[in-house]
Enzyme design. Structure first.
Site, PDB file in Angstrom:
ATOM      1  N   SER A  93       0.851  -1.209  -0.150  1.00 49.49           N
ATOM      2  CA  SER A  93       0.027  -0.067  -0.197  1.00 49.49           C
ATOM      3  C   SER A  93       0.915   1.493  -0.037  1.00 49.49           C
ATOM      4  O   SER A  93       1.571   1.554   1.023  1.00 49.49           O
ATOM      5  CB  SER A  93      -1.028   0.179   1.327  1.00 49.49           C
ATOM      6  OG  SER A  93      -1.856  -1.084   1.208  1.00 49.49           O
ATOM      7  N   LYS A 168      -7.260   1.686  -2.603  1.00 46.64           N
ATOM      8  CA  LYS A 168      -6.848   1.290  -1.004  1.00 46.64           C
ATOM      9  C   LYS A 168      -6.806   2.259  -0.191  1.00 46.64           C
ATOM     10  O   LYS A 168      -6.895   2.458   1.068  1.00 46.64           O
ATOM     11  CB  LYS A 168      -5.361   0.673  -1.293  1.00 46.64           C
ATOM     12  CG  LYS A 168      -4.775   0.199   0.163  1.00 46.64           C
ATOM     13  CD  LYS A 168      -5.595  -0.783   0.856  1.00 46.64           C
ATOM     14  CE  LYS A 168      -5.259  -1.298   2.259  1.00 46.64           C
ATOM     15  NZ  LYS A 168      -3.776  -1.851   2.327  1.00 46.64           N
ATOM     16  N   LYS A 236       0.807   5.892   8.189  1.00 47.19           N
ATOM     17  CA  LYS A 236       1.224   5.717   6.781  1.00 47.19           C
ATOM     18  C   LYS A 236       0.258   6.105   5.733  1.00 47.19           C
ATOM     19  O   LYS A 236       0.313   6.934   4.648  1.00 47.19           O
ATOM     20  CB  LYS A 236       2.215   4.707   6.490  1.00 47.19           C
ATOM     21  CG  LYS A 236       2.893   4.698   5.086  1.00 47.19           C
ATOM     22  CD  LYS A 236       2.116   3.816   4.269  1.00 47.19           C
ATOM     23  CE  LYS A 236       2.019   2.249   4.445  1.00 47.19           C
ATOM     24  NZ  LYS A 236       1.545   1.345   3.458  1.00 47.19           N
TER      25      LYS A 236
END
Length: 294
Positions: A93, A168, A236
């Protein structure tokens, strides 16, 4: 197929083993952290370049954008072993913008590239039930489909390169904000004197039900914050969302506030907790825990 797999962590290990079980040959680069189980199941080669040279398809499952760049283009990286016709699949990701740049560099070597991040966490990886969101060409997607089917259930070609990563990021916004909502609701109910376990049970039968309420609500009540999916990784992902929002001129106010709650948890030493541990920041603000620590 001959598969190279780079990134055999919490998620990558079961994913690679599912590919092996499905009948594919799987190789991986040497790492001191490799378990005996992985050494028995996979072919271990000196580095990522050797893996790419030996494989038809190279899959990456590493934590962040710099890790993907290093695995692909660093010394002894995948790019050194690429030849025309190979397929690179990044299931990490990472930044949608960086993804497009990486794909262009791989295309210069005559290879296809798919960004295919996943949702479902450690449980989904172990059960081969991951949701897989894919960006890239339809021909590359069809070539990779048997591999995706060995690792996941809900598999969607979202669009061109970068679309999988964009999807995502959207997923992570929804998950984070829902964790916050569940945590806030359970802190409220508990401080008001209601049994949070019974509140959760009641809510599971109404419109407020969700997988987050089911799984992460239970974690909040039982105080089981071992990952799972670490807070630092969700931080993140929300940073990727906020950066992309800045680039697009899109306001993401609740994403920003939820990112701050994750930051508070990390500051209190909880960066490696499961992301359901966000509730600890809410508990600190309320001076009340959903339930006593085990």
């Amino acid at each position: 197929m001959k598969i190279g797999f780079i990134g055999l962590g919490i998620m990558g290990k079961p994913m690679a083993l599912h590919l092996k079980t499905a009948g594919h040959e799987v190789c991986a680069p040497e790492r001191a952290s490799l378990t005996a189980e992985l050494r028995d199941a996979l072919t271990i080669l000196p580095d990522a370049a050797a893996v790419a040279k030996a494989a038809e398809v190279i899959i990456l499952m590493v934590p962040d954008t710099p890790d993907v760049e290093a695995a692909l283009f660093g010394a002894g990286g995948v790019a050194e072993g690429l030849a025309p016709g190979k397929l690179v699949i990044d299931m990490s990701s990472i930044s949608p913008t960086a993804t497009k740049a990486f794909a262009a560099r791989v295309a210069e070597k005559g290879c296809d590239y798919l960004d295919a991040p996943v949702s479902g966490g450690e449980v989904g990886a172990k059960n081969a039930s991951l949701t897989i969101m894919v960006g890239g060409s339809e021909s590359a997607f069809e070539r990779a489909r048997p591999l995706f089917e060995a690792m996941g259930k809900n598999i969607t070609l979202v669009g061109d390169t970068g679309a999988g990563q964009t999807c995502k990021v959207a997923n992570q916004i929804i998950v984070a904000l829902t964790i916050e909502a569940v945590g806030e609701a359970l802190v409220f109910a508990s401080k008001a004197g209601a049994d949070p376990a019974k509140v959760r049970q009641a809510l599971m039968g109404g419109l407020a039900t969700s997988r987050i309420l089911e799984l992460h609500g239970e974690r909040m009540i039982k105080r089981t914050f071992a990952p799972g999916f670490r807070i630092e990784l969700h931080q993140k992902d929300l940073n990727l969302a906020l950066q992309a929002g800045k680039e697009l001129g899109v306001a993401l106010p609740n994403t920003a506030s939820t990112a701050q709650l994750f930051a508070a948890c990390a500051a209190m030493g909880g960066a490696a907790d499961d992301h359901s541990g966000m509730v600890k920041a809410l508990e600190t603000l309320a001076a009340h825990k959903v339930a006593p620590d085990a």
